[in-house]
Design a protein around this motif. Structure first.
Motif, short mmCIF file in Angstrom:
data_model
loop_
_atom_site.label_atom_id
_atom_site.label_comp_id
_atom_site.label_asym_id
_atom_site.label_seq_id
_atom_site.Cartn_x
_atom_site.Cartn_y
_atom_site.Cartn_z
N VAL A 98 8.95 11.00 0.28
CA VAL A 98 7.96 11.39 -0.74
C VAL A 98 7.47 12.81 -0.49
O VAL A 98 7.39 13.63 -1.40
CB VAL A 98 6.77 10.40 -0.74
CG1 VAL A 98 5.65 10.90 -1.63
CG2 VAL A 98 7.23 9.01 -1.18
N THR A 101 -2.77 6.42 -3.31
CA THR A 101 -1.95 6.89 -4.42
C THR A 101 -0.95 7.94 -3.94
O THR A 101 -1.15 8.60 -2.93
CB THR A 101 -2.81 7.53 -5.54
OG1 THR A 101 -3.52 8.65 -5.01
CG2 THR A 101 -3.79 6.53 -6.13
N ILE A 102 0.13 8.06 -4.69
CA ILE A 102 1.07 9.17 -4.55
C ILE A 102 0.93 10.01 -5.81
O ILE A 102 0.98 9.46 -6.92
CB ILE A 102 2.51 8.67 -4.36
CG1 ILE A 102 2.62 7.86 -3.06
CG2 ILE A 102 3.49 9.84 -4.35
CD1 ILE A 102 3.96 7.21 -2.87
N ARG A 103 0.75 11.31 -5.65
CA ARG A 103 0.43 12.16 -6.79
C ARG A 103 1.41 13.32 -6.95
O ARG A 103 1.98 13.82 -5.97
CB ARG A 103 -0.99 12.70 -6.67
CG ARG A 103 -2.06 11.59 -6.78
CD ARG A 103 -3.44 12.14 -6.58
NE ARG A 103 -4.47 11.14 -6.75
CZ ARG A 103 -5.15 10.92 -7.89
NH1 ARG A 103 -4.88 11.66 -8.96
NH2 ARG A 103 -6.08 9.99 -7.95
N LYS A 104 1.56 13.73 -8.19
CA LYS A 104 2.43 14.85 -8.51
C LYS A 104 1.81 16.14 -7.96
O LYS A 104 0.61 16.36 -8.09
CB LYS A 104 2.58 14.95 -10.03
CG LYS A 104 3.59 15.98 -10.50
CD LYS A 104 3.75 15.92 -12.01
CE LYS A 104 4.78 16.93 -12.51
NZ LYS A 104 4.94 16.87 -13.97
N GLN A 151 1.46 9.20 -9.58
CA GLN A 151 2.83 8.71 -9.73
C GLN A 151 2.96 7.27 -9.26
O GLN A 151 3.83 6.53 -9.72
CB GLN A 151 3.78 9.61 -8.93
CG GLN A 151 3.85 11.04 -9.42
CD GLN A 151 4.69 11.93 -8.51
OE1 GLN A 151 4.54 11.90 -7.28
NE2 GLN A 151 5.56 12.72 -9.09
N TYR A 152 2.12 6.89 -8.31
CA TYR A 152 2.13 5.52 -7.79
C TYR A 152 0.72 5.18 -7.31
O TYR A 152 0.04 6.00 -6.69
CB TYR A 152 3.11 5.39 -6.62
CG TYR A 152 2.92 4.13 -5.81
CD1 TYR A 152 3.47 2.91 -6.22
CD2 TYR A 152 2.19 4.15 -4.62
CE1 TYR A 152 3.27 1.75 -5.47
CE2 TYR A 152 2.00 2.99 -3.86
CZ TYR A 152 2.55 1.81 -4.30
OH TYR A 152 2.35 0.65 -3.57
N LYS A 153 0.28 3.97 -7.61
CA LYS A 153 -1.04 3.52 -7.16
C LYS A 153 -0.89 2.19 -6.43
O LYS A 153 -0.25 1.27 -6.93
CB LYS A 153 -1.99 3.35 -8.34
CG LYS A 153 -3.42 3.00 -7.93
CD LYS A 153 -4.36 3.00 -9.13
CE LYS A 153 -5.79 2.73 -8.69
NZ LYS A 153 -6.72 2.74 -9.85
N TYR A 154 -1.48 2.15 -5.23
CA TYR A 154 -1.38 0.93 -4.44
C TYR A 154 -2.19 -0.19 -5.08
O TYR A 154 -3.34 0.01 -5.49
CB TYR A 154 -1.88 1.18 -3.01
CG TYR A 154 -1.79 -0.04 -2.12
CD1 TYR A 154 -0.64 -0.30 -1.38
CD2 TYR A 154 -2.84 -0.95 -2.05
CE1 TYR A 154 -0.55 -1.42 -0.58
CE2 TYR A 154 -2.75 -2.08 -1.25
CZ TYR A 154 -1.60 -2.32 -0.52
OH TYR A 154 -1.51 -3.44 0.26
N SER A 155 -1.61 -1.36 -5.17
CA SER A 155 -2.31 -2.55 -5.65
C SER A 155 -2.53 -3.49 -4.47
O SER A 155 -1.62 -3.68 -3.65
CB SER A 155 -1.49 -3.27 -6.72
OG SER A 155 -1.32 -2.45 -7.85
N TYR A 182 6.52 8.36 5.09
CA TYR A 182 6.59 8.84 3.71
C TYR A 182 7.39 10.15 3.61
O TYR A 182 7.14 10.96 2.72
CB TYR A 182 5.18 9.03 3.16
CG TYR A 182 4.46 7.73 2.91
CD1 TYR A 182 4.57 7.06 1.69
CD2 TYR A 182 3.69 7.14 3.90
CE1 TYR A 182 3.92 5.86 1.46
CE2 TYR A 182 3.03 5.93 3.69
CZ TYR A 182 3.15 5.30 2.47
OH TYR A 182 2.51 4.09 2.25
N SER A 236 5.71 15.41 -3.20
CA SER A 236 4.55 14.74 -3.79
C SER A 236 3.43 14.64 -2.76
O SER A 236 3.67 14.66 -1.55
CB SER A 236 4.93 13.35 -4.29
OG SER A 236 5.84 13.42 -5.36
#
Length: 694
Positions: free
Chosen positions: A286, A560-563, A574-578, A283, A316
């Motif tokens: 990121v 998750t990836i967060r601001k 900013q992004y959530k794993y599904s 990552y 992030s």
């Protein structure tokens, strides 16, 4: 009588037309003359500009350019599932260098020597090549070398520099530097390694108040030198997390060797810190953030104007699926058990565990301890769960039963097979664990019972049926080699023998045994886990697939990836794993019930041969399967012991896998895999999720 004079009158003479005619030509001539003079002057000036100054102006016009300078920002943090910081940043004062345009080695040499008067850096890693570069940067040394090297005056810049460096090293010039010169040499080489307009760190650790003051006071005579801030990683919840998230290179280490060219092309400097392994590397784009950019307008290689275009954005943050408290407890449980095994089992290779949510693939805990059997040295090795593969023994039997059900050689209603030792021509006798001492215990078993007491014979007869071979004692085994592919495809649908897709780099698939005609007898051993090898994470995906009714989910550790925020807490998502379904096993509920009932009986069955009785008192109740595979470690007979399980039985919330490889064959009544499983469930229900209501 006096006469009066009266008024005196002056008579003005009239101007004739002839007079006017004489004035006009004069004025026109004067005007024309002035215009002519100006025109001549203009021509002269233009000629001067074009002929005399033309080349200079053309060069200046050509050299006008706009470039972008970049500067590092703070790296993103890593949090656990509850918002606790797993990996943070320590800020520290730093001295940096932004390399100017068209700067020469001699100029950097001068700055390095001057800066060295105010700043002390570590010199213990200074190499002979770096000493040579510093020596060569001295203009006087360079001039002497040009005279000594034959043909130096005809060499191009790059060739000349290479020749000079070789000469310096061959003649050991500049190797006996004073302490002050060594200090300056380190500074010079850091400066020299930077790209134009890129910023590198000269010193990031233990910059004293005095050094800060002296450098700040003399920056006017130190072009490119600035006082700044650097960041290094810290681990508030323990260093064991490093074996999962990986590490970041230090300023001293710089860019990883195998990525230097790629990262330099992306704008990194050679001594930039960068993710070097696992999540930090996976990552990197990121976590590194967006660098501060400054628009630099230059003319004739001199900076004319600097404008900040973008102030930069910190990296992030990552939030993991791991629970920090549970992770520490899990690692402690494995460590404690490996310590206790080492005395009785000197070949013990360590222990591994994965705890996963079977409904979404989230890894809640991942732990490992590697032990060197020769030295006894131990180290944290959570990543061994994805890159170390072992023969897992009987834990694969539920998948083998599903293979039999799907192929139609047994059905949920008709699946009774006699357990009796297998005797075939040219193949060693195959028997269940309770028949190993030469005694023969013949019994009719259902598929559920075969799982409960872990019958090897039952699984072998399933394979022979699938291969179209009608068994009779003493016969020669005849099956097509395609049976290997059929068995492996059956296991692969559960995740055994294939990559699980876990979002941590370095996953291995394990080893597959040979599958030619002369190895056909080995196919029988695949049914009870004694041929191919699998990883702990594969077992976790496999048991999760059983628990959730056939959905093979991709395991993941990033949720998750967060601001980034200014207060160091979790920011906006900013992004959530599904959850990602890799495949769905086509089986009826009746077929799944055969597996689940058998795994329930492993822990709760009443037969004297029930293999997982110690797991029966776990609350909420579990379904499980234990495994034991014969192995060889350092020439000694050993076993791999493992256990797969999920709980609660009727509403699975968590799956647990434990593996202990290299256990000495003389260890009797081994239950460490089950004792560990019990301790892990207790920690899970205490740390992560309440067991109330189950």
């Amino acid at each position: 009588m006096r006469k009066s004079l009266g008024k005196i009158k002056f008579k003005q003479r009239k101007r004739s037309p002839r007079d006017n005619k004489s004035i006009v030509p004069f004025r026109l001539n004067l005007l024309f003359f002035l215009v002519f003079v100006l025109f001549v002057m203009l021509i002269i000036q233009m000629a001067h500009l074009q002929i005399m100054q033309g080349k200079r102006f053309a060069a200046e016009a050509t050299n006008n350019s706009t470039k972008v300078e970049t500067q590092n920002v703070q790296r993103g943090m890593i949090f656990d599932s509850t918002g606790k910081v797993l990996v943070g940043n320590d800020s520290s004062r730093a001295i940096t260098y932004t390399k100017p345009l068209d700067v020469t080695s001699a100029q950097m040499y001068q700055v390095a020597n001057e800066l060295g008067k105010f700043l002390s850096v570590e010199t213990n890693t200074l190499s002979s090549a770096q000493k040579a570069e510093y020596y060569l940067a001295n203009p006087r040394n360079n001039a002497r070398l040009v005279k000594k090297i034959s043909g130096a005056n005809t060499m191009t810049g790059g060739k000349l520099t290479k020749t000079e460096l070789n000469y310096v090293q061959q003649h050991h010039l500049g190797q006996n530097l004073s302490a002050a010169q060594q200090n300056a040499a380190v500074i010079f080489n850091k400066m020299n390694g930077a790209l134009s307009l890129s910023t590198v760190y000269i010193k990031t650790k233990d910059v004293s108040d005095k050094e800060m003051a002296l450098v700040g006071a003399h920056m006017a005579q130190l072009p490119g030198i600035q006082v700044g801030t650097s960041w290094s990683r810290n681990y508030p919840n323990g260093d064991s997390i490093k074996s999962i998230v990986g590490t970041v290179t230090t300023q001293k280490q710089g860019l990883p060797e195998n990525q230097v060219n790629e990262l330099l092309a992306e704008g990194y400097a050679r001594n930039d810190s960068v993710g070097s392994s696992y999540l930090e590397s996976e990552y990197e784009n990121v976590l590194k953030g967006t660098r501060k950019t400054i628009k630099v307008e230059t003319q004739n290689n001199k900076i004319k104007k600097e404008v900040e275009e973008y102030s930069g954005q910190n990296g992030s943050d990552l939030q993991l699926t791991i629970n920090a408290k549970f992770q520490n407890d899990l690692q402690g449980i494995i460590q404690k058990q490996v310590n206790s095994l080492s005395g009785a089992s000197p070949q013990c290779q360590g222990g591994y565990a994965v705890v996963i949510n079977p409904n979404n693939g989230a890894i809640i805990g991942i732990a490992g301890v590697h032990r060197n059997p020769k030295t006894g040295k131990q180290s944290s090795d959570a990543l061994g769960t994805i890159n170390q593969a072992f023969a897992m023994g009987s834990s694969v039997k539920p998948a083998m039963v599903m293979g039999g059900l799907q192929s139609g050689v047994i059905t949920p209603e008709n699946n009774t097979i006699e357990d009796t030792p297998i005797v075939l021509q040219g193949i060693a006798r195959i028997a269940s664990w309770f028949d190993q001492k030469g005694q023969t215990i013949n019994m009719d078993l259902t598929a559920q019972q075969a799982l409960q007491i872990s019958s090897n014979d039952y699984m072998v007869k399933l394979i022979m049926r699938m291969g179209g071979f009608r068994y009779a004692p003493g016969k020669r085994l005849q099956m097509p080699v395609s049976i290997f592919g059929r068995l492996r495809n059956n296991f692969a649908q559960f995740g055994l023998g294939v990559k699980t897709g876990v979002d941590i780099p370095g996953e291995t698939t394990g080893m597959k045994g040979k599958s030619g005609e002369k190895h056909i007898g080995q196919a029988l051993y695949m049914g009870f886990g004694q041929y191919d090898t699998y990883t702990t994470i594969q077992l976790a995906q496999y048991v999760s697939t059983i628990a959730n009714g056939g959905y093979r989910l991709q395991p993941h550790i990033v949720s998750t990836i967060r601001k980034p925020t200014n207060d160091g807490k979790l920011g906006e998502i900013q992004y959530k794993y599904s959850p990602k379904v890799l495949n769905v096993i086509s089986a009826t509920s009746a077929q799944w019930n055969v597996l689940k009932e058998g795994m329930w009986a492993v822990a709760h069955g009443s037969s004297q041969y029930t293999t997982g009785k110690p797991l029966g008192d776990i609350k909420p109740a579990v379904a499980a399967k234990t495994g034991q595979a014969q192995t060889v470690t350092d020439g000694q007979d050993t076993y791999t012991y493992d256990a797969i399980s999920y709980a609660p039985y009727k509403n699975p919330q968590v799956a647990v896998v434990v593996v202990y490889p290299g256990i000495s064959a003389n260890v009797n009544n081994f239950t460490a895999e089950m004792d560990t499983t019990k301790a892990i469930y207790k920690a899970y229900w205490d740390d992560v999720q309440s067991s109330d209501g189950f």
